[in-house]
Design a protein around this motif. Structure first.
Motif, PDB file in Angstrom:
ATOM      1  N   PRO A  49      -9.970 -26.559  42.606  1.00  4.71           N
ATOM      2  CA  PRO A  49      -8.995 -26.909  41.570  1.00  4.71           C
ATOM      3  C   PRO A  49      -8.496 -28.339  41.777  1.00  4.71           C
ATOM      4  CG  PRO A  49      -8.500 -24.773  42.523  1.00  4.71           C
ATOM      5  CD  PRO A  49      -9.591 -25.386  43.359  1.00  4.71           C
ATOM      6  N   TYR A  50      -8.319 -29.022  40.678  1.00  7.18           N
ATOM      7  CA  TYR A  50      -7.872 -30.416  40.731  1.00  7.18           C
ATOM      8  C   TYR A  50      -6.355 -30.477  40.834  1.00  7.18           C
ATOM      9  CZ  TYR A  50      -6.962 -35.207  39.335  1.00  7.18           C
ATOM     10  OH  TYR A  50      -6.517 -36.496  39.292  1.00  7.18           O
ATOM     11  N   GLU A  51      -5.877 -31.232  41.800  1.00  3.53           N
ATOM     12  CA  GLU A  51      -4.446 -31.454  41.968  1.00  3.53           C
ATOM     13  C   GLU A  51      -4.204 -32.948  41.944  1.00  3.53           C
ATOM     14  OE1 GLU A  51      -2.857 -29.392  45.357  1.00  3.53           O
ATOM     15  OE2 GLU A  51      -4.146 -27.649  44.962  1.00  3.53           O
ATOM     16  N   LYS A  52      -3.511 -33.388  40.929  1.00  2.00           N
ATOM     17  CA  LYS A  52      -3.268 -34.811  40.751  1.00  2.00           C
ATOM     18  C   LYS A  52      -2.282 -35.337  41.791  1.00  2.00           C
ATOM     19  CE  LYS A  52      -1.740 -35.752  36.808  1.00  2.00           C
ATOM     20  NZ  LYS A  52      -1.369 -36.108  35.464  1.00  2.00           N
ATOM     21  N   VAL A  53      -2.543 -36.541  42.288  1.00  2.00           N
ATOM     22  CA  VAL A  53      -1.649 -37.202  43.234  1.00  2.00           C
ATOM     23  C   VAL A  53      -0.408 -37.693  42.489  1.00  2.00           C
ATOM     24  CG1 VAL A  53      -1.431 -39.217  44.752  1.00  2.00           C
ATOM     25  CG2 VAL A  53      -3.546 -37.914  44.724  1.00  2.00           C
ATOM     26  N   GLU A  54       0.749 -37.480  43.084  1.00  2.00           N
ATOM     27  CA  GLU A  54       2.010 -37.930  42.487  1.00  2.00           C
ATOM     28  C   GLU A  54       1.945 -39.430  42.200  1.00  2.00           C
ATOM     29  OE1 GLU A  54       5.598 -37.829  40.771  1.00  2.00           O
ATOM     30  OE2 GLU A  54       4.535 -36.056  41.489  1.00  2.00           O
ATOM     31  N   GLY A  55       2.353 -39.816  41.014  1.00  2.00           N
ATOM     32  CA  GLY A  55       2.358 -41.225  40.629  1.00  2.00           C
ATOM     33  C   GLY A  55       1.102 -41.661  39.896  1.00  2.00           C
ATOM     34  N   ALA A  56       0.054 -40.830  39.924  1.00  2.00           N
ATOM     35  CA  ALA A  56      -1.174 -41.177  39.199  1.00  2.00           C
ATOM     36  C   ALA A  56      -0.975 -40.879  37.714  1.00  2.00           C
ATOM     37  CB  ALA A  56      -2.344 -40.373  39.742  1.00  2.00           C
ATOM     38  N   ASP A  57      -1.664 -41.627  36.883  1.00  2.00           N
ATOM     39  CA  ASP A  57      -1.621 -41.407  35.432  1.00  2.00           C
ATOM     40  C   ASP A  57      -0.188 -41.406  34.908  1.00  2.00           C
ATOM     41  OD1 ASP A  57      -4.447 -41.187  35.354  1.00  2.00           O
ATOM     42  OD2 ASP A  57      -4.279 -39.111  36.013  1.00  2.00           O
ATOM     43  N   GLU A  58       0.557 -42.415  35.292  1.00  2.00           N
ATOM     44  CA  GLU A  58       1.967 -42.545  34.907  1.00  2.00           C
ATOM     45  C   GLU A  58       2.152 -42.541  33.396  1.00  2.00           C
ATOM     46  OE1 GLU A  58       5.557 -42.589  36.125  1.00  2.00           O
ATOM     47  OE2 GLU A  58       4.088 -41.812  37.506  1.00  2.00           O
ATOM     48  N   TRP A  59       1.148 -42.997  32.649  1.00  2.00           N
ATOM     49  CA  TRP A  59       1.256 -43.048  31.191  1.00  2.00           C
ATOM     50  C   TRP A  59       1.564 -41.683  30.601  1.00  2.00           C
ATOM     51  CZ3 TRP A  59      -2.094 -39.994  28.498  1.00  2.00           C
ATOM     52  CH2 TRP A  59      -3.247 -39.568  29.164  1.00  2.00           C
ATOM     53  N   GLU A  60       1.130 -40.610  31.267  1.00  2.00           N
ATOM     54  CA  GLU A  60       1.396 -39.272  30.745  1.00  2.00           C
ATOM     55  C   GLU A  60       2.899 -38.977  30.723  1.00  2.00           C
ATOM     56  OE1 GLU A  60      -1.106 -36.922  33.354  1.00  2.00           O
ATOM     57  OE2 GLU A  60      -2.652 -36.829  31.812  1.00  2.00           O
ATOM     58  N   LYS A  61       3.632 -39.538  31.669  1.00  2.00           N
ATOM     59  CA  LYS A  61       5.081 -39.329  31.732  1.00  2.00           C
ATOM     60  C   LYS A  61       5.830 -40.312  30.849  1.00  2.00           C
ATOM     61  CE  LYS A  61       5.055 -37.830  36.545  1.00  2.00           C
ATOM     62  NZ  LYS A  61       5.461 -38.197  37.895  1.00  2.00           N
ATOM     63  N   THR A  62       5.382 -41.572  30.861  1.00  2.00           N
ATOM     64  CA  THR A  62       6.150 -42.634  30.199  1.00  2.00           C
ATOM     65  C   THR A  62       5.749 -42.879  28.753  1.00  2.00           C
ATOM     66  OG1 THR A  62       4.611 -44.388  30.852  1.00  2.00           O
ATOM     67  CG2 THR A  62       6.385 -43.840  32.411  1.00  2.00           C
ATOM     68  N   GLY A  63       4.512 -42.535  28.389  1.00  2.00           N
ATOM     69  CA  GLY A  63       4.035 -42.858  27.048  1.00  2.00           C
ATOM     70  C   GLY A  63       3.782 -44.349  26.872  1.00  2.00           C
ATOM     71  N   ARG A  64       3.730 -45.071  27.978  1.00  2.00           N
ATOM     72  CA  ARG A  64       3.523 -46.525  27.950  1.00  2.00           C
ATOM     73  C   ARG A  64       2.111 -46.833  28.442  1.00  2.00           C
ATOM     74  NH1 ARG A  64       6.978 -49.361  25.518  1.00  2.00           N
ATOM     75  NH2 ARG A  64       6.715 -51.110  26.897  1.00  2.00           N
ATOM     76  N   ALA A  65       1.571 -47.976  28.023  1.00  2.00           N
ATOM     77  CA  ALA A  65       0.223 -48.378  28.406  1.00  2.00           C
ATOM     78  C   ALA A  65       0.213 -49.850  28.791  1.00  2.00           C
ATOM     79  CB  ALA A  65      -0.742 -48.142  27.248  1.00  2.00           C
ATOM     80  N   VAL A  66      -0.889 -50.257  29.404  1.00  2.00           N
ATOM     81  CA  VAL A  66      -1.065 -51.650  29.798  1.00  2.00           C
ATOM     82  C   VAL A  66      -2.040 -52.304  28.828  1.00  2.00           C
ATOM     83  CG1 VAL A  66      -1.985 -53.190  31.575  1.00  2.00           C
ATOM     84  CG2 VAL A  66      -0.613 -51.200  32.222  1.00  2.00           C
ATOM     85  N   LYS A  67      -1.669 -53.489  28.336  1.00  2.00           N
ATOM     86  CA  LYS A  67      -2.555 -54.284  27.492  1.00  2.00           C
ATOM     87  C   LYS A  67      -2.463 -55.716  27.985  1.00  2.00           C
ATOM     88  CE  LYS A  67      -3.616 -55.631  22.787  1.00  2.00           C
ATOM     89  NZ  LYS A  67      -3.234 -55.556  21.375  1.00  2.00           N
ATOM     90  N   PHE A  68      -3.617 -56.292  28.295  1.00  2.00           N
ATOM     91  CA  PHE A  68      -3.641 -57.677  28.749  1.00  2.00           C
ATOM     92  C   PHE A  68      -3.545 -58.605  27.548  1.00  2.00           C
ATOM     93  CE2 PHE A  68      -6.566 -55.704  32.046  1.00  2.00           C
ATOM     94  CZ  PHE A  68      -5.560 -55.555  32.981  1.00  2.00           C
ATOM     95  N   SER A  69      -2.876 -59.729  27.735  1.00  2.00           N
ATOM     96  CA  SER A  69      -2.806 -60.730  26.673  1.00  2.00           C
ATOM     97  C   SER A  69      -3.043 -62.102  27.288  1.00  2.00           C
ATOM     98  CB  SER A  69      -1.458 -60.684  25.953  1.00  2.00           C
ATOM     99  OG  SER A  69      -0.408 -60.935  26.868  1.00  2.00           O
ATOM    100  N   VAL A  70      -3.479 -63.008  26.461  1.00  2.00           N
ATOM    101  CA  VAL A  70      -3.775 -64.364  26.903  1.00  2.00           C
ATOM    102  C   VAL A  70      -2.499 -65.200  26.761  1.00  2.00           C
ATOM    103  CG1 VAL A  70      -5.163 -66.417  26.460  1.00  2.00           C
ATOM    104  CG2 VAL A  70      -6.175 -64.145  26.201  1.00  2.00           C
ATOM    105  N   GLU A  71      -2.212 -65.941  27.810  1.00  2.00           N
ATOM    106  CA  GLU A  71      -1.035 -66.809  27.781  1.00  2.00           C
ATOM    107  C   GLU A  71      -1.466 -68.179  28.264  1.00  2.00           C
ATOM    108  OE1 GLU A  71       3.285 -67.278  30.053  1.00  2.00           O
ATOM    109  OE2 GLU A  71       2.049 -65.511  30.431  1.00  2.00           O
ATOM    110  N   GLU A  72      -1.162 -69.190  27.475  1.00  2.00           N
ATOM    111  CA  GLU A  72      -1.467 -70.551  27.881  1.00  2.00           C
ATOM    112  C   GLU A  72      -0.317 -71.063  28.734  1.00  2.00           C
ATOM    113  OE1 GLU A  72      -2.183 -74.771  25.697  1.00  2.00           O
ATOM    114  OE2 GLU A  72      -3.233 -73.036  24.876  1.00  2.00           O
ATOM    115  N   VAL A  73      -0.649 -71.611  29.916  1.00  2.00           N
ATOM    116  CA  VAL A  73       0.376 -72.120  30.829  1.00  2.00           C
ATOM    117  C   VAL A  73       0.014 -73.534  31.267  1.00  2.00           C
ATOM    118  CG1 VAL A  73       0.988 -69.813  31.673  1.00  2.00           C
ATOM    119  CG2 VAL A  73      -0.776 -71.123  32.851  1.00  2.00           C
ATOM    120  N   ALA A  74       0.990 -74.227  31.818  1.00  2.00           N
ATOM    121  CA  ALA A  74       0.754 -75.577  32.325  1.00  2.00           C
ATOM    122  C   ALA A  74      -0.170 -75.529  33.529  1.00  2.00           C
ATOM    123  CB  ALA A  74       2.085 -76.233  32.692  1.00  2.00           C
ATOM    124  N   LEU A  75      -1.077 -76.456  33.622  1.00  2.00           N
ATOM    125  CA  LEU A  75      -2.005 -76.562  34.737  1.00  2.00           C
ATOM    126  C   LEU A  75      -1.253 -76.997  35.972  1.00  2.00           C
ATOM    127  CD1 LEU A  75      -4.995 -76.459  35.559  1.00  2.00           C
ATOM    128  CD2 LEU A  75      -5.138 -78.850  34.941  1.00  2.00           C
TER     129      LEU A  75
END
Length: 189
Positions: free
Chosen positions: A162-188
């Motif tokens: 039986p699969y037992e998930k490690v605490e803290g894994a798949d946090e999105w299931e609790k928070t409903g939040r996700a990660v999305k990368f975005s491009v940001e231009e910054v000073a060199l």
């Protein structure tokens, strides 16, 4: 003289489906070509197919502690038939069941099939029934590979603990939040 030592050390082909972290309506078939750095750590290059013209779409690092599902398949296409393929994949599935992946796709192949445009995307696997890709994607893969995902799932219940998930894994299931990368231009600097 050219050396292909890192590529030649790849010894496992897995076929799975990934879904975008930030958009659960977008599913991608992902062919992982992996090298085990240890029993606890694998590194994989990901292509959109197993064809000679496959596109390199991402990378994944797999570390210990994964999911009881028929969606992940050891790619044994026509090399090992039926029950022999099931027996051959058991050691791999036992090892992979309790792992987590850090998966980045650098090519959003589903919206930009010609070129790898835009920022990379965090991809996730499925953690429960009903989250998987559309049935037609699974059916197409099963037909192409001569496999049956539903049968695999039932078979695995007989040997995977039986699969037992490690605490803290798949946090999105609790928070409903996700990660999305975005491009940001910054000073060199």
């Amino acid at each position: 003289m050219m050396s292909f030592k890192p590529i030649n050390s790849i010894h496992q082909h897995l076929c799975a489906f990934h879904v975008y972290s930030h958009d659960r309506s977008r599913h991608v078939e992902a062919h992982h070509y992996c090298k085990h750095l240890s029993g606890e750590f694998h590194q994989c290059v990901i292509y959109d197919s197993d064809k000679p013209d496959a596109k390199l779409i991402g990378i994944e690092y797999i570390v210990s502690e994964r999911v009881e599902s028929g969606l992940l398949q050891l790619a044994t296409k026509s090399l090992v038939p039926g029950a022999a393929a099931d027996a051959a994949e058991q050691p791999a599935m036992l090892e992979l069941q309790k792992t987590y992946g850090k998966t980045i796709h650098t090519w959003a192949i589903d919206i930009s099939p010609e070129l790898p445009l835009g920022p990379p995307n965090l991809m996730v696997s499925y953690t429960a029934d009903g989250q998987g890709p559309p049935e037609e994607m699974v059916r197409k893969r099963d037909e192409e590979w001569g496999q049956d995902t539903a049968t695999k799932k039932e078979l695995r219940k007989g040997y995977l603990p039986p699969y037992e998930k490690v605490e803290g894994a798949d946090e999105w299931e609790k928070t409903g939040r996700a990660v999305k990368f975005s491009v940001e231009e910054v000073a060199l600097r």
